[in-house]
Write an enzyme that holds these catalytic residues in place. Structure first.
Site, PDB file in Angstrom:
ATOM      1  N   GLN A 274       0.859  -1.182   0.000  1.00 40.93           N
ATOM      2  CA  GLN A 274       0.000   0.000   0.000  1.00 40.93           C
ATOM      3  C   GLN A 274       0.890   1.225   0.000  1.00 40.93           C
ATOM      4  O   GLN A 274       1.494   1.580   1.021  1.00 40.93           O
ATOM      5  CB  GLN A 274      -0.919  -0.010   1.224  1.00 40.93           C
ATOM      6  CG  GLN A 274      -2.221  -0.763   0.970  1.00 40.93           C
ATOM      7  CD  GLN A 274      -3.258  -0.496   2.032  1.00 40.93           C
ATOM      8  OE1 GLN A 274      -3.411  -1.277   2.959  1.00 40.93           O
ATOM      9  NE2 GLN A 274      -3.992   0.601   1.878  1.00 40.93           N
TER      10      GLN A 274
ATOM     11  N   LYS B   1     -10.420   7.510   3.721  1.00 43.56           N
ATOM     12  CA  LYS B   1      -9.479   6.927   2.763  1.00 43.56           C
ATOM     13  C   LYS B   1      -8.146   6.650   3.448  1.00 43.56           C
ATOM     14  O   LYS B   1      -7.717   7.362   4.345  1.00 43.56           O
ATOM     15  CB  LYS B   1      -9.274   7.877   1.574  1.00 43.56           C
ATOM     16  CG  LYS B   1     -10.552   8.141   0.769  1.00 43.56           C
ATOM     17  CD  LYS B   1     -10.978   6.894   0.003  1.00 43.56           C
ATOM     18  CE  LYS B   1     -12.295   7.096  -0.738  1.00 43.56           C
ATOM     19  NZ  LYS B   1     -13.474   7.044   0.117  1.00 43.56           N
ATOM     20  N   ASP B   2      -7.472   5.587   2.958  1.00 48.84           N
ATOM     21  CA  ASP B   2      -6.191   5.187   3.531  1.00 48.84           C
ATOM     22  C   ASP B   2      -5.121   6.250   3.318  1.00 48.84           C
ATOM     23  O   ASP B   2      -5.134   6.983   2.315  1.00 48.84           O
ATOM     24  CB  ASP B   2      -5.712   3.873   2.898  1.00 48.84           C
ATOM     25  CG  ASP B   2      -6.598   2.698   3.275  1.00 48.84           C
ATOM     26  OD1 ASP B   2      -7.086   2.684   4.415  1.00 48.84           O
ATOM     27  OD2 ASP B   2      -6.787   1.808   2.435  1.00 48.84           O
ATOM     28  N   LYS B   3      -4.175   6.293   4.237  1.00 45.00           N
ATOM     29  CA  LYS B   3      -3.060   7.233   4.138  1.00 45.00           C
ATOM     30  C   LYS B   3      -2.036   6.789   3.105  1.00 45.00           C
ATOM     31  O   LYS B   3      -1.548   7.601   2.297  1.00 45.00           O
ATOM     32  CB  LYS B   3      -2.384   7.385   5.505  1.00 45.00           C
ATOM     33  CG  LYS B   3      -1.192   8.332   5.496  1.00 45.00           C
ATOM     34  CD  LYS B   3      -0.606   8.488   6.894  1.00 45.00           C
ATOM     35  CE  LYS B   3       0.563   9.470   6.876  1.00 45.00           C
ATOM     36  NZ  LYS B   3       1.128   9.677   8.233  1.00 45.00           N
ATOM     37  N   ASN B   4      -1.707   5.505   3.106  1.00 42.17           N
ATOM     38  CA  ASN B   4      -0.629   4.995   2.239  1.00 42.17           C
ATOM     39  C   ASN B   4      -1.165   4.667   0.849  1.00 42.17           C
ATOM     40  O   ASN B   4      -1.273   3.505   0.452  1.00 42.17           O
ATOM     41  CB  ASN B   4       0.012   3.760   2.878  1.00 42.17           C
ATOM     42  CG  ASN B   4       0.597   4.069   4.245  1.00 42.17           C
ATOM     43  OD1 ASN B   4       1.254   5.080   4.418  1.00 42.17           O
ATOM     44  ND2 ASN B   4       0.335   3.210   5.205  1.00 42.17           N
TER      45      ASN B   4
END
Length: 333
Positions: A19, A75-78
């Site tokens: 990710q 939403k994801d950070k990575n």
């Protein structure tokens, strides 16, 4: 932590999944906006920033309270992510001046209300897998077709539970049973949400184990009608119910325990009650047991041994679970 198991019990594929901003790209599929009203909806592309990071930066630069900023989903950070946020129209000039590293405002429009969690249709993903052997392509494509036909178990992904899963679940239990007091409402809600999600995942894992290639329905299951989104429990699993399920007109649902929520009946309830906690005072929910990825496209880069897959999932579903299903393993627990 409960293991996420899948119907396609094939040999585990040992490709690499990361990710990061290059290998994990997400674009929110927004609702239809009104194009008029007292709120500005901004379509924002960001890299290596979670939704809370984005809200914090907007709040500081626009000089507005964080709770004035609306968003449809976390939403994801990575990753590289594109999502919609809303602010009151009166801050339009400040938004035009907004500049920040790793954040790009792609578009703005008016809307008649603040965005709330769930105000999206779904998410479109583009994911790059590494070290994919050419010999495994047939199996990957076969599994993808089977998932499209029979459905993806709609587990909460590992991101839902954070890094301290056991500790967080124990804190949540203490909170629910009155042995712990947490004054930060945001943290307490997050912990209880993780606790509810753990019950759902545990139940779903057991249901998948009891099924084979196709998800087995039980008398007393609570279904969702995909046209009107209403929940119902048929008296028994008839031929018509099975046909509607296979046509994807209806979907069985699982319990996130809490108040004011439909619970299963008969045989389905016998299993469900093992994954229930009647002490939870937060509102309960039903969650689709299965989802169906759409708009699937794949590409194999032979020289680099990279497999690129793009697809769309309904809101609240996890792309990482789809990739785990393809690999037939859990990346994290």
């Amino acid at each position: 932590m409960i293991e996420r198991v899948f119907a396609q019990n094939h040999k585990t594929l040992e490709f690499k999944f990361f990710q990061n901003r290059d290998d994990f790209i997400v674009e929110e599929q927004g609702i239809k906006f009104s194009s008029k009203g007292n709120f500005i909806v901004a379509k924002i592309k960001k890299t290596d920033l979670g939704t809370w990071d984005l809200i914090s930066k907007l709040s500081k630069q626009l000089n507005i309270y964080e709770n004035e900023i609306g968003y449809a989903g976390l939403k994801d950070k990575n990753a590289t992510t594109t999502q919609y946020i809303s602010i009151p129209k009166k801050y339009g000039k400040e938004l035009q001046k907004f500049k920040s590293k790793n954040i790009e405002i792609l578009d703005t429009r008016l809307h008649n209300s603040k965005l709330n969690i769930g105000d999206l249709v779904g998410n479109h993903f583009k994911i790059r897998l590494h070290e994919v052997e050419e010999s495994s392509l047939y199996q990957i494509e076969k599994v993808i077709k089977e998932i499209s036909k029979f459905g993806l178990p709609n587990y909460f992904g590992y991101q839902r539970f954070g890094n301290d899963t056991k500790e967080n679940l124990e804190k949540a239990k203490q909170l629910i049973y009155g042995d712990l007091v947490i004054r930060d409402n945001k943290i307490s809600k997050m912990l209880i949400s993780q606790y509810q999600s753990y019950f759902f995942n545990s139940w779903l894992s057991k249901r998948v184990q009891l099924s084979k290639e196709e998800f087995i329905l039980m008398d007393g299951d609570v279904f969702k009608d995909n046209k009107n989104h209403r929940l119902f429990t048929p008296k028994s699993i008839t031929k018509n119910i099975n046909e509607s399920f296979l046509k994807k007109d209806i979907v069985p649902t699982g319990l996130l325990p809490g108040r004011k929520v439909f619970r299963a009946q008969a045989k389905a309830r016998e299993l469900e009650e093992k994954y229930d906690d009647l002490y939870i005072q937060e509102k309960g929910y039903r969650r689709d047991a299965l989802v169906y990825p759409s708009n699937i496209e794949t590409k194999y880069l032979k020289e680099d041994k990279q497999f690129i897959i793009s697809f769309t999932l309904p809101k609240s579903s996890y792309a990482t679970v789809f990739i785990e299903n393809i690999a037939n393993k859990n990346f994290k627990n």
